[in-house]
Design an enzyme around this catalytic site. Structure first.
Site, PDB file in Angstrom:
ATOM      1  N   SER A 191       0.943  -1.447   0.112  1.00  0.00           N
ATOM      2  CA  SER A 191       0.095   0.062   0.010  1.00  0.00           C
ATOM      3  C   SER A 191       0.848   1.376  -0.081  1.00  0.00           C
ATOM      4  CB  SER A 191      -0.772  -0.137   1.306  1.00  0.00           C
ATOM      5  OG  SER A 191      -1.850  -1.022   0.952  1.00  0.00           O
TER       6      SER A 191
ATOM      7  N   GLY B  90     -25.051 -27.283  -0.556  1.00  0.00           N
ATOM      8  CA  GLY B  90     -23.795 -28.104  -0.283  1.00  0.00           C
ATOM      9  C   GLY B  90     -22.954 -28.259  -1.856  1.00  0.00           C
TER      10      GLY B  90
ATOM     11  N   GLU C  13      -4.389  -3.902  -6.959  1.00  0.00           N
ATOM     12  CA  GLU C  13      -4.329  -2.318  -7.501  1.00  0.00           C
ATOM     13  C   GLU C  13      -5.081  -1.518  -6.482  1.00  0.00           C
ATOM     14  OE1 GLU C  13      -5.463  -1.114 -11.555  1.00  0.00           O
ATOM     15  OE2 GLU C  13      -4.762  -3.147 -12.317  1.00  0.00           O
TER      16      GLU C  13
END
Length: 368
Positions: free
Chosen positions: A121, A330, A353
């Site tokens: 980041s 399931g 991104e």
């Protein structure tokens, strides 16, 4: 017409291999071959370099329709745009000709090298360095989480050229797979998008000609951020396609599955789930297409709109695919049905991104 053409191609040539590509965690070569044969592998490349010259919305529709059947395959057109857009936005005319032409022809894919082991980041905290040596630059460092690494021929690499200037000391370069000193780590073992190899890229005294710098020295980080304003919309498109694929499958399933003597589609609880899924997908689509139009025009509020589209569409994709698994009960939890793959594939759209937390920071700083 474009949507119909891409959907037909995706269903005939990409969908049949999607489960095997995921199961074997192998590159979707069939998808690359089909997309390249139909000039859909890098539709964004301008016509003057031999490309299709598709606008941002057309590119979004291509990615969305491929992602509807196989998220891994949709990263071919998406990452070709991500990797090459810095060259299109900031590169010299000579550099554009040199790299956009083979990309348009299908002679090589493009990847984007921004993240590092300690710079995710906080991309401006990167450590990869480029040092000038006469008419060359010498690059050293490690890039992590690089999509299609090892398969792509070309790499847009961000590197520090002046450590004293932080983000203004970062420059962008084109590195080729064949350059001496370029190597790759083992493919990451991932939750989803298993058909798209994600690897580290190692740069060990990689010596490249100075004319492979993209734009002026010190402008690399600005180019990287400007690129993401445009390409976050392609991730929104990918998320949108995954969500649509999950809804389409679940919709068919609930009409066939009978419990208590009637199709479960007749139960209001199921109908409400489907209605919510469809409503949220349509909201995400409108936001994404509007952002694509802004990308094409270069509108001043693109940064907000691109972040909003990516954040909203990826959150919707995660919610819709989780609900699709629930609708199949399931069976949804087994690999015999595609919705569990779609749920796993959807997760990454909230992360790459720029995480959705970072998107919210971006939006807050760019409120319209």
């Amino acid at each position: 017409m474009l949507r119909d053409a891409v959907r037909s191609l995706a269903e005939a040539k990409i969908a049949p291999y999607a489960a095997a590509v995921d199961e074997e965690a192998r590159f979707p070569q069939e998808a690359l071959d089909a997309l390249t044969a139909n000039d859909l592998h890098a539709v964004h490349v301008p016509e003057e370099y031999g490309g299709g010259g598709a606008d941002a919305l057309a590119t979004v529709i291509v990615i969305e329709e491929v992602a509807r059947v196989c998220a891994s395959s949709s990263l071919i057109p998406a990452v070709n745009k991500l990797g090459s857009l810095p060259v299109i936005l900031s590169g010299s005319e000579e550099l554009k000709k040199r790299y956009m032409t083979p990309l348009a022809k299908g002679d090589g894919m493009f990847s984007y090298c921004l993240s590092e082991p300690d710079a995710g980041s906080d991309a401006a905290g990167m450590k990869t360095k480029a040092v000038r040596d006469g008419d060359f630059w010498v690059l050293n460092g490690v890039k992590r989480w690089i999509t299609n690494a090892g398969v792509s021929e070309y790499y847009t690499v961000m590197a520090v050229t002046d450590p004293s200037k932080r983000s203004k000391g970062i420059s962008a370069f084109v590195v080729e797979k064949s350059d001496e000193g370029v190597s790759f780590g083992a493919p990451e073992k991932k939750l989803g998008i298993k058909g798209s190899p994600t690897r580290e890229v190692y740069l060990d005294n990689v010596r490249i000609p100075a004319d492979r710098m993209i734009g002026a020295e010190g402008t690399g980080f600005a180019t990287a951020m400007k690129t993401l304003d445009h390409t976050r919309i392609t991730i929104a498109a990918q998320a949108l396609g995954i969500a649509q694929g999950a809804l389409d499958y679940a919709k068919g399933y609930v009409k066939e599955r009978k419990q208590f003597g009637k199709p479960i589609a007749d139960f209001q609880g199921i109908q409400f789930m489907l209605a919510d899924m469809a409503m949220k997908i349509e909201a995400a689509r409108q936001l994404t297409y509007a952002a694509a139009a802004k990308s094409q025009r270069g509108d001043s509020d693109l940064t907000f709109q691109g972040a909003a589209a990516k954040c909203f569409a990826s959150d919707v994709a995660m919610e819709v695919t989780t609900d699709a698994v629930q609708l199949l009960g399931g069976y949804g939890y087994t690999r015999d049905y595609p919705v569990e793959r779609m749920m796993r594939d959807a997760k990454i759209t909230q992360i790459y991104e720029g995480t959705n937390q970072v998107q919210r920071v971006v939006m807050a700083r760019n409120l319209p």
